[in-house]
Design a protein around this motif. Sequence first.
Motif, mmCIF file in Angstrom:
data_model
loop_
_atom_site.group_PDB
_atom_site.id
_atom_site.type_symbol
_atom_site.label_atom_id
_atom_site.label_comp_id
_atom_site.label_asym_id
_atom_site.label_seq_id
_atom_site.Cartn_x
_atom_site.Cartn_y
_atom_site.Cartn_z
ATOM 1 N N LYS A 115 48.633 7.324 28.457
ATOM 2 C CA LYS A 115 49.923 6.738 28.109
ATOM 3 C C LYS A 115 51.034 7.580 28.723
ATOM 4 O O LYS A 115 50.987 8.814 28.653
ATOM 5 C CB LYS A 115 50.118 6.685 26.592
ATOM 6 C CG LYS A 115 49.103 5.839 25.854
ATOM 7 C CD LYS A 115 49.340 5.883 24.348
ATOM 8 C CE LYS A 115 48.318 5.058 23.594
ATOM 9 N NZ LYS A 115 48.534 5.119 22.119
ATOM 10 N N VAL A 116 52.021 6.919 29.319
ATOM 11 C CA VAL A 116 53.176 7.622 29.874
ATOM 12 C C VAL A 116 54.441 6.935 29.383
ATOM 13 O O VAL A 116 54.424 5.755 29.012
ATOM 14 C CB VAL A 116 53.152 7.640 31.425
ATOM 15 C CG1 VAL A 116 51.949 8.399 31.938
ATOM 16 C CG2 VAL A 116 53.170 6.207 31.964
ATOM 17 N N GLY A 117 55.528 7.683 29.352
ATOM 18 C CA GLY A 117 56.801 7.094 28.922
ATOM 19 C C GLY A 117 57.908 8.122 28.915
ATOM 20 O O GLY A 117 57.720 9.279 29.318
ATOM 21 N N VAL A 126 53.340 12.404 28.805
ATOM 22 C CA VAL A 126 52.073 11.839 29.242
ATOM 23 C C VAL A 126 51.036 12.223 28.203
ATOM 24 O O VAL A 126 51.000 13.369 27.725
ATOM 25 C CB VAL A 126 51.672 12.331 30.648
ATOM 26 C CG1 VAL A 126 51.587 13.859 30.700
ATOM 27 C CG2 VAL A 126 50.347 11.702 31.076
ATOM 28 N N GLU A 127 50.197 11.276 27.817
ATOM 29 C CA GLU A 127 49.191 11.495 26.776
ATOM 30 C C GLU A 127 47.853 10.960 27.265
ATOM 31 O O GLU A 127 47.782 9.867 27.830
ATOM 32 C CB GLU A 127 49.618 10.793 25.483
ATOM 33 C CG GLU A 127 48.670 10.996 24.314
ATOM 34 C CD GLU A 127 49.200 10.362 23.032
ATOM 35 O OE1 GLU A 127 50.277 10.798 22.570
ATOM 36 O OE2 GLU A 127 48.569 9.421 22.522
ATOM 37 N N TRP A 128 46.793 11.751 27.021
ATOM 38 C CA TRP A 128 45.474 11.368 27.513
ATOM 39 C C TRP A 128 44.442 11.457 26.393
ATOM 40 O O TRP A 128 44.280 12.508 25.768
ATOM 41 C CB TRP A 128 45.054 12.285 28.652
ATOM 42 C CG TRP A 128 43.699 11.958 29.232
ATOM 43 C CD1 TRP A 128 43.204 10.726 29.545
ATOM 44 C CD2 TRP A 128 42.673 12.899 29.573
ATOM 45 N NE1 TRP A 128 41.942 10.826 30.058
ATOM 46 C CE2 TRP A 128 41.584 12.161 30.099
ATOM 47 C CE3 TRP A 128 42.573 14.291 29.490
ATOM 48 C CZ2 TRP A 128 40.413 12.765 30.528
ATOM 49 C CZ3 TRP A 128 41.402 14.896 29.927
ATOM 50 C CH2 TRP A 128 40.342 14.151 30.437
ATOM 51 N N THR A 129 43.771 10.340 26.129
ATOM 52 C CA THR A 129 42.626 10.294 25.228
ATOM 53 C C THR A 129 41.421 9.883 26.065
ATOM 54 O O THR A 129 41.302 8.706 26.441
ATOM 55 C CB THR A 129 42.846 9.292 24.083
ATOM 56 O OG1 THR A 129 44.013 9.650 23.352
ATOM 57 C CG2 THR A 129 41.657 9.279 23.133
ATOM 58 N N PRO A 130 40.563 10.814 26.425
ATOM 59 C CA PRO A 130 39.436 10.487 27.312
ATOM 60 C C PRO A 130 38.575 9.372 26.733
ATOM 61 O O PRO A 130 38.181 9.427 25.554
ATOM 62 C CB PRO A 130 38.644 11.803 27.394
ATOM 63 C CG PRO A 130 39.615 12.870 27.000
ATOM 64 C CD PRO A 130 40.544 12.223 26.011
ATOM 65 N N PRO A 131 38.296 8.319 27.512
ATOM 66 C CA PRO A 131 37.437 7.227 26.993
ATOM 67 C C PRO A 131 36.087 7.721 26.496
ATOM 68 O O PRO A 131 35.519 7.140 25.565
ATOM 69 C CB PRO A 131 37.298 6.304 28.208
ATOM 70 C CG PRO A 131 38.536 6.563 29.019
ATOM 71 C CD PRO A 131 38.826 8.018 28.854
ATOM 72 N N SER A 132 35.586 8.811 27.082
ATOM 73 C CA SER A 132 34.295 9.347 26.651
ATOM 74 C C SER A 132 34.414 10.239 25.427
ATOM 75 O O SER A 132 33.405 10.604 24.821
ATOM 76 C CB SER A 132 33.654 10.146 27.795
ATOM 77 O OG SER A 132 34.489 11.234 28.170
ATOM 78 N N ARG A 133 35.655 10.652 25.062
ATOM 79 C CA ARG A 133 35.922 11.489 23.896
ATOM 80 C C ARG A 133 37.104 10.906 23.121
ATOM 81 O O ARG A 133 38.192 11.469 23.087
ATOM 82 C CB ARG A 133 36.235 12.922 24.318
ATOM 83 C CG ARG A 133 35.101 13.650 25.013
ATOM 84 C CD ARG A 133 34.014 14.020 24.012
ATOM 85 N NE ARG A 133 32.996 14.877 24.634
ATOM 86 C CZ ARG A 133 31.926 14.431 25.277
ATOM 87 N NH1 ARG A 133 31.733 13.114 25.383
ATOM 88 N NH2 ARG A 133 31.049 15.263 25.802
#
Length: 683
Positions: free
Chosen positions: A589-591, A628-635
């Motif tokens: 997610k970015v914003g 910027v926010e990152w939630t790994p699809p594998s985690r």
Amino acid sequence: MSIFLCPEALAQSAPAAEAEARTSTTEENEEAQAPAGGTQLDTILVVDVGAGANATAGADLITIDQQEIDRKKPQDLREVFSGEPQIAVGGAIPSTQKIYVNGVDENNLAVTVDGSRQNNKVFHHNGTYLLDPALLKAASVQAGVAPADAGPGALAGSLGFETKDAVDLLEPGRNFGGFVTGIWDTNSETFTTGVSAFGQQDGFEYLGYINYGRGGNFTAGNGQEMPGTGTDLISGLAKVAYESVEGHRFELSHEQVRDDALRPYRANVYINIGAEPETRNYDLSRQNTVFTYTDTSPEGWWDPKIVIAYSKTDLETEVYGRRRPVTSGPAEGETNSFNGKLENRFSLDIGSVTAGFDFYSDKAALESRFPGFFEFADERASNVGAYAQARLEPFDRARISFGARGDHQWFTGVDDSDWNNAGLSGNISGEYDLVPEFLTAKAGTSHVWGGVPLAENFIQNPLWTYGDGPEPVTSDNYTAGLEMRYNGFTFEANVFRTNIDSARLPVYGREPYLPGDTSIRTLDLVSKGWEIGGRYDWDAGFVSVKYADINADVDGKPADTEIGRYLTTPLGQIVMIGAGYTFDDWGVKVGGDIEIALKTDRTLVRHDTDPESEKRELPGYEVVNAYVEWTPPSRPNFTLRADALNIFDETYTDRAAYGQDFAGVVPHYDPGRSFRLSATARF
């Protein structure tokens, strides 16, 4: 130069003596027409706001829901309301932040946390109350016109905060969970960590959360370190609830926040007189305890709600004399409120009627141990009210709400004099779909009787007299607007006006230019303006732009931050721009957002009681933030986030901050460029 009236001035010469921000539905089977651009619904949408009150058709409602809070990850109240120019939050640090709605200070709103009334008569150099956004599920504002069930004292609207519940955090299919968070701010080198556990079993729910932050002073955009802006904050939330199979729900919650750190001598500005030190310790704590009963399976006309609550804010700091040899001693200010309500919502074929009773018993007290000074002073107020509010859809394309309440108040002054007053309040608002699913017009008006407000505890003088008695404050509110929706586009335009008559602005009373009984000094406020905004939403993101022009007058002259204490602050023209986008396949997610305040010179007009220092216009500024926010699809239980705040290192003081319009005061600059790094692990 004359001095701003504040508690440390007391030492100069001692005298000899259903509160939830969520969407629910009614049980009717009648179809209801949605707002313009919406679709036909099988139920009438009702939004809980303010003091457990339901939203009213045609009123100006602003809701920051769980999804918005999750997107913003706010660390203070200003970030909670970012993107909403109608809501200004002044103060560079959380313990000094105050909220202004349509230019009106929150002292004139019905403010609740989890349905508990907040008695906000604390030291005017501090924020009205300290609230940790990490605990928030939602925040709702009903600007201007508020319903009768918003509670007493909703002179310019209502403001309600709702904290998280266990069911808000549990993952689908699980009965237990928790999370750990860590946040690092590079500017002030502040580290904040939080841990929570929650669950449900056999009708029982429980939640525990604790958050702790510690760090140093921040640096402004010009590279200057701002003394007294460090972090030493701990907050916690505990909730237990039980819901029977029949739908009887009992909930008990306790929330507490404490900020204990060095602050500027006057916490929200830099100004020192005589022997006063540059900083002193402020120990500020707030607690809120609420018991709530609701029936989650109402039948027919039986849909009750009971709230019993106690809230308290306590501030202790050292007071210094201005003469040598220097003397000092601690002073402790306490405000508290024991309050509650009993109401029932009656379901009708065309809507509902909510009726009930509420009460409060408030106190604002100051205990001083300064050598040779008075030991104790307090004011008290109690109120009992009865109310009814109808929310109806009499025919397709139209929705209307109207209600009334009656209040009786008992006020006790510092001299133990008693004064009784009573008054009536009423409101009506509505909306009509001019073009179904495209264009809606809305309007509302209210008259509010607010009783006699308590004086801030830190300026109370035990030698006050009340003459013929303090005068109850009243207000009249007017709002109107248009809302248009089309293929993901939303456009809104609103105008508003609030008139508050006989608003109480007491002063300690030693200034020779303030004649008469300074305990019952009153002023008249007019705040008016307009807002326009547009937003485009699509599957993966949004873009929004909002503009507000808000001006306030006190006793017929443009307001400044001194005459506007407890009432208003100069705002002028503010632009808010926001955007966000989600890359679902990557879990990214970015914003970002931009705040633009335009220069205003309305503050140059003098009031008779202003300090003698030269007045200044308020400069404009532009502040840009991104994330910027990152939630790994594998985690999926692990999230990393980076925020870039004040990217261009702007040197500025936020528009709603106190004191910046006087040359004799140095206001806080807000933080310069900062990078905030955070990680969350859920289990």
